[in-house]
Design a protein around this motif. Structure first.
Motif: not given
Length: 400
Positions: A326-331
């Motif tokens: 549920g956590v959005g992450y874009q390196p």
């Protein structure tokens, strides 16, 4: 000290064994012996992945330079241009930019105090300072203390500069004030966006069109992911009247050794010449020695760190997909920070408080970063893979 010139053109070192990878060298027990802010703000059962300190040993050339200075008793006032010269050579080789002219530089105590001094040169009390939010919280604190109102120009949904929004902010500022300024964060903290030459050129064009002076915080400039290129603002067409602040402090973990370099574009040389002489008394002489040694002789160490950060970004992406989908992450393209979108977790505006209280993991709350920060947290990836893995495990357990 070894006076040979290292190869600082390679963006990253090849994969190194754990013993040569700075991000894998220190145990949690060793880190807890430190007395800096990161390790002394929270109780010992809290895993701190918040403030911008790296969990690494000091680069050997830096340690050697400091030790030599202490043995010599070289602990007086700073003098000379060695720091600016080392930075100019680093910029020439690393970024292909030979426009950092030593005669248009000044040493300042650190980047944020340098920002304050630059804003004094190009704006007056009450003049607005535009920022792209969410952004590094001291932008609000230091600008406010200077008596300049902060005007927000929110980033786009992709975490990059929204040029239409920025132009509207410039237009309003130019209408309402005599000397508006724009405080640019490049690379961007907290999103990690590394601005392209095209983006920065358009920023410069808009700034000139509306008479807005640009001051740019480039403290994270050496910290970019593989395949990404940093572009100095002063190198782009139209950036000639800009003012930049750079430092080795973030890339080599030297925050406690205060020093930074202010650089003026060719058209801003007269502005920088008005900087009060006493400002140059603020940097630490040992800081300048350390930063200079880092830029000249610590680039192999930096490349090893960058390689480890690339690994940590991939690791975090996989861990979140598995344990916290549920956590959005874009390196990120730059910095050693991860900007995590926790809004779908239902933890309110300040999920960092939940992860701290229930999971015993300290992260930066997104709310102090201004508009667009609510529901986000910032995680420091400049640590070992083991600590990142344990942090995600704790975060997942906190919301189970």
């Amino acid at each position: 000290m070894d006076n040979t010139t290292p190869d600082i053109s390679a963006p990253h070192a090849p994969d190194a064994p754990d013993g040569a990878q700075p991000l894998r060298q220190l145990s949690l027990e060793q880190l807890r012996r430190r007395t800096s802010m990161k390790w002394r703000t929270f109780p010992e059962d809290v895993l701190p992945l918040w403030v911008a300190e790296m969990d690494v040993p000091l680069a050997e050339p830096v340690a050697r330079a400091l030790t030599d200075a202490v043995v010599l008793g070289d602990t007086g006032y700073p003098a000379g241009t060695s720091y600016a010269e080392a930075l100019a050579e680093f910029a020439r080789v690393r970024w292909g930019w030979d426009g950092l002219a030593v005669e248009r530089t000044a040493i300042v105590p650190d980047v944020m105090l340098g920002v304050v001094e630059m804003l004094k040169l190009v704006s007056g009390p009450g003049d607005p300072v535009i920022v792209n939010c969410p952004v590094y919280p001291p932008f609000y604190q230091f600008v406010g203390s200077l008596g300049r109102p902060v005007v927000e120009a929110p980033l786009g949904a992709d975490g990059r500069i929204d040029l239409a929004v920025l132009e509207e902010a410039f237009k309003r500022a130019a209408r309402d004030a005599e000397r508006p300024a724009y405080l640019l964060c490049s690379p961007q903290n907290p999103t990690g966006a590394v601005h392209t030459a095209a983006e920065l050129t358009e920023v410069a064009r808009l700034a000139r069109m509306y008479g807005v002076r640009v001051v740019v915080d480039e403290i994270h400039a050496p910290i970019v992911a593989a395949g990404t290129s940093f572009v100095p603002y002063l190198s782009v067409p139209g950036g000639e009247n800009g003012l930049s602040l750079m430092s080795a402090s973030k890339a080599w973990n030297l925050a406690g050794l205060k020093a930074a370099v202010a650089t003026a574009g060719p058209e801003a040389a007269d502005d920088l010449a008005r900087l009060p002489e006493e400002v140059s008394h603020g940097p630490s002489h040992l800081g300048i020695i350390a930063h200079t040694a880092a830029l000249r002789h610590g680039v192999g160490w930096l490349d090893a760190v960058l390689s480890g950060l690339d690994d940590n970004r991939r690791l975090l992406k996989g861990l979140l997909a598995e344990h916290l989908p549920g956590v959005g992450y874009q390196p990120a393209q730059g910095t050693y920070l991860a900007w995590l979108d926790c809004r779908d977790l239902g933890l309110g505006d300040d999920p960092a408080s939940v992860f701290l209280q229930r999971g015993r993991v300290a992260l930066n709350s997104g709310t102090p970063f201004g508009s667009g920060g609510a529901g986000f947290v910032r995680m420091n990836l400049a640590t070992s893979p083991d600590l990142i893995t344990e942090a995600v495990r704790r975060m997942a357990a906190a919301i189970a």
